[in-house]
Design a protein around this motif. Sequence first.
Motif, PDB file in Angstrom:
ATOM      1  N   PRO A 207       0.592  -1.309   0.141  1.00  6.38           N
ATOM      2  CA  PRO A 207      -0.018  -0.009   0.048  1.00  6.38           C
ATOM      3  C   PRO A 207       0.976   1.411   0.137  1.00  6.38           C
ATOM      4  O   PRO A 207       1.889   1.261   0.662  1.00  6.38           O
ATOM      5  N   TRP A 208       0.335   2.312  -0.598  1.00  7.75           N
ATOM      6  CA  TRP A 208       1.190   3.579  -0.729  1.00  7.75           C
ATOM      7  C   TRP A 208       0.969   3.988   0.724  1.00  7.75           C
ATOM      8  O   TRP A 208       0.074   4.136   1.347  1.00  7.75           O
ATOM      9  N   ARG A 209       2.295   4.748   1.120  1.00  6.39           N
ATOM     10  CA  ARG A 209       2.480   5.287   2.336  1.00  6.39           C
ATOM     11  C   ARG A 209       2.345   6.762   2.051  1.00  6.39           C
ATOM     12  O   ARG A 209       2.877   7.205   1.008  1.00  6.39           O
ATOM     13  N   PRO A 210       2.099   7.658   3.228  1.00  8.99           N
ATOM     14  CA  PRO A 210       1.958   9.096   2.770  1.00  8.99           C
ATOM     15  C   PRO A 210       3.344   9.547   2.631  1.00  8.99           C
ATOM     16  O   PRO A 210       4.300   9.061   3.479  1.00  8.99           O
ATOM     17  N   GLY A 211       3.642  10.471   1.819  1.00 14.12           N
ATOM     18  CA  GLY A 211       4.410  11.104   1.445  1.00 14.12           C
ATOM     19  C   GLY A 211       4.926  11.771   0.333  1.00 14.12           C
ATOM     20  O   GLY A 211       3.958  11.675  -0.536  1.00 14.12           O
ATOM     21  N   ALA A 212       6.283  12.073  -0.089  1.00 15.76           N
ATOM     22  CA  ALA A 212       6.589  12.383  -1.403  1.00 15.76           C
ATOM     23  C   ALA A 212       7.185  11.460  -2.166  1.00 15.76           C
ATOM     24  O   ALA A 212       8.008  10.516  -1.789  1.00 15.76           O
ATOM     25  N   TYR A 213       6.971  11.349  -3.475  1.00 19.68           N
ATOM     26  CA  TYR A 213       7.179  10.306  -4.292  1.00 19.68           C
ATOM     27  C   TYR A 213       7.692  11.353  -5.726  1.00 19.68           C
ATOM     28  O   TYR A 213       7.591  12.352  -5.832  1.00 19.68           O
ATOM     29  N   LYS A 214       8.510  10.362  -6.650  1.00 25.57           N
ATOM     30  CA  LYS A 214       8.754  10.892  -7.697  1.00 25.57           C
ATOM     31  C   LYS A 214       8.426   9.706  -8.850  1.00 25.57           C
ATOM     32  O   LYS A 214       8.817   8.801  -8.646  1.00 25.57           O
ATOM     33  N   LEU A 215       8.098  10.277 -10.187  1.00 22.66           N
ATOM     34  CA  LEU A 215       7.937   9.526 -11.229  1.00 22.66           C
ATOM     35  C   LEU A 215       9.512   9.608 -12.032  1.00 22.66           C
ATOM     36  O   LEU A 215       9.928  10.638 -12.549  1.00 22.66           O
ATOM     37  N   VAL A 216      10.307   8.703 -11.978  1.00 22.14           N
ATOM     38  CA  VAL A 216      11.552   8.669 -12.896  1.00 22.14           C
ATOM     39  C   VAL A 216      11.686   8.002 -14.272  1.00 22.14           C
ATOM     40  O   VAL A 216      11.190   6.825 -14.424  1.00 22.14           O
ATOM     41  N   VAL A 217      11.966   9.170 -15.095  1.00 20.65           N
ATOM     42  CA  VAL A 217      11.866   8.523 -16.651  1.00 20.65           C
ATOM     43  C   VAL A 217      13.185   8.650 -17.312  1.00 20.65           C
ATOM     44  O   VAL A 217      14.072   9.458 -17.063  1.00 20.65           O
ATOM     45  N   ARG A 218      13.549   7.425 -17.558  1.00 21.67           N
ATOM     46  CA  ARG A 218      15.047   7.413 -18.344  1.00 21.67           C
ATOM     47  C   ARG A 218      14.996   8.119 -19.466  1.00 21.67           C
ATOM     48  O   ARG A 218      14.208   8.249 -20.282  1.00 21.67           O
ATOM     49  N   GLY A 219      16.350   8.635 -19.705  1.00 16.04           N
ATOM     50  CA  GLY A 219      16.383   9.504 -20.639  1.00 16.04           C
ATOM     51  C   GLY A 219      16.560   8.964 -21.991  1.00 16.04           C
ATOM     52  O   GLY A 219      16.239   9.520 -23.342  1.00 16.04           O
ATOM     53  N   THR A 220      16.823   7.381 -21.984  1.00 13.42           N
ATOM     54  CA  THR A 220      16.752   6.884 -23.237  1.00 13.42           C
ATOM     55  C   THR A 220      15.421   6.217 -23.853  1.00 13.42           C
ATOM     56  O   THR A 220      15.391   5.575 -24.850  1.00 13.42           O
ATOM     57  N   LEU A 221      14.368   6.661 -23.015  1.00 13.68           N
ATOM     58  CA  LEU A 221      12.940   6.104 -23.580  1.00 13.68           C
ATOM     59  C   LEU A 221      12.803   6.869 -24.920  1.00 13.68           C
ATOM     60  O   LEU A 221      13.063   7.934 -25.063  1.00 13.68           O
ATOM     61  N   GLU A 222      12.269   5.918 -25.597  1.00 16.43           N
ATOM     62  CA  GLU A 222      11.887   6.314 -27.078  1.00 16.43           C
ATOM     63  C   GLU A 222      10.187   6.164 -27.331  1.00 16.43           C
ATOM     64  O   GLU A 222       9.844   5.378 -26.734  1.00 16.43           O
ATOM     65  N   ASP A 223       9.878   6.805 -28.711  1.00 18.74           N
ATOM     66  CA  ASP A 223       8.481   6.493 -28.988  1.00 18.74           C
ATOM     67  C   ASP A 223       8.885   5.625 -30.199  1.00 18.74           C
ATOM     68  O   ASP A 223       9.724   5.092 -30.630  1.00 18.74           O
ATOM     69  N   PRO A 224       7.639   5.305 -30.765  1.00 18.83           N
ATOM     70  CA  PRO A 224       7.811   4.444 -31.939  1.00 18.83           C
ATOM     71  C   PRO A 224       8.556   4.727 -33.145  1.00 18.83           C
ATOM     72  O   PRO A 224       9.116   3.900 -34.094  1.00 18.83           O
ATOM     73  N   ALA A 225       8.838   6.061 -33.426  1.00 22.65           N
ATOM     74  CA  ALA A 225       9.560   6.628 -34.376  1.00 22.65           C
ATOM     75  C   ALA A 225      11.119   6.753 -34.070  1.00 22.65           C
ATOM     76  O   ALA A 225      11.705   7.195 -34.828  1.00 22.65           O
ATOM     77  N   GLY A 226      11.349   6.185 -32.845  1.00 27.19           N
ATOM     78  CA  GLY A 226      13.067   6.384 -32.442  1.00 27.19           C
ATOM     79  C   GLY A 226      13.242   7.870 -31.598  1.00 27.19           C
ATOM     80  O   GLY A 226      14.348   8.017 -31.584  1.00 27.19           O
ATOM     81  N   ASN A 227      12.019   8.663 -31.621  1.00 25.24           N
ATOM     82  CA  ASN A 227      12.508   9.940 -30.814  1.00 25.24           C
ATOM     83  C   ASN A 227      12.701   9.592 -29.616  1.00 25.24           C
ATOM     84  O   ASN A 227      11.964   9.035 -28.796  1.00 25.24           O
ATOM     85  N   ARG A 228      13.738  10.169 -28.925  1.00 21.10           N
ATOM     86  CA  ARG A 228      14.234  10.029 -27.632  1.00 21.10           C
ATOM     87  C   ARG A 228      13.518  10.999 -26.592  1.00 21.10           C
ATOM     88  O   ARG A 228      13.007  12.089 -27.176  1.00 21.10           O
ATOM     89  N   LEU A 229      13.387  10.737 -25.355  1.00 21.94           N
ATOM     90  CA  LEU A 229      12.800  11.764 -24.236  1.00 21.94           C
ATOM     91  C   LEU A 229      13.482  13.104 -24.784  1.00 21.94           C
ATOM     92  O   LEU A 229      14.592  13.445 -24.620  1.00 21.94           O
ATOM     93  N   GLY A 230      12.416  14.268 -25.105  1.00 22.89           N
ATOM     94  CA  GLY A 230      12.911  15.676 -25.119  1.00 22.89           C
ATOM     95  C   GLY A 230      13.948  15.713 -26.329  1.00 22.89           C
ATOM     96  O   GLY A 230      14.525  16.716 -26.519  1.00 22.89           O
TER      97      GLY A 230
END
Length: 259
Positions: A207-230
Amino acid sequence: MHLRRWVGATALAVALDSALGPSHAGQPAPRVVLVQPSGPEVPANLLRISIRFAAPVEGALLPRLTLVRAGGRQVEEPFLEQELWSPSGRILTVLMHPGRVKTGLKAQDEKGPILSVGDDVALALDGVPIKRWRVGPADENGPMASAWKLSAVRVESKQALVVALDGPIDGRDADYLAIADVRDRRVAGRARLTNGESTWTFTPSAPWRPGAYKLVVRGTLEDPAGNRLGSRFETSIDSPPGPSADALLPFAVGTSRRR
């Protein structure tokens, strides 16, 4: 519009039956579980396709794959001659020929682009269609994490966190996103992509505990066209892309109120 698409789909099915012929003799057709991109539309500059099978596949598979347009014309040499298999032997990643995806290169000038806006195409295995797509405009910009929307979750629950992305990402990149707690420890749970790989869902193991979290996104993530994050796949030699950088999206899980 519906009649036009029905006629186009029917013509594509007939074209496949006549143009692709019977399946490879002596080779049982492997059962396909999922083809990604799984949505109904792909960009004209599609770079990557993933095929998940129910069991490991023996022998070369690329010669058994074809890409066919609705008019019955088979796309000439659309794939890079390289099979990228997962360690399990059940997931094949197929690359579209990069020289025909990226503009200004000799391969595209000589043979033209692989896909064009408005096409109806089918990916077929042994002459049997395993996925159909409508071709949309080229996707020239990478995923922008700042545009993503995170749902709220209830404290002391295992409610799934749902992240609405700004567009589809590569189907193999579900684990390129992770949840970290306030101490930067990874939160255990199960992640999956849905809605044509445009929604990321995370269900925590505890279960989620109260507090601060963050979603971490790897910079090498790509879309189907090969475009990377940002970033972009379509870059010039004079303006190469910079180094990849991870993205962080903070969020909080509220505390329970006492009555």
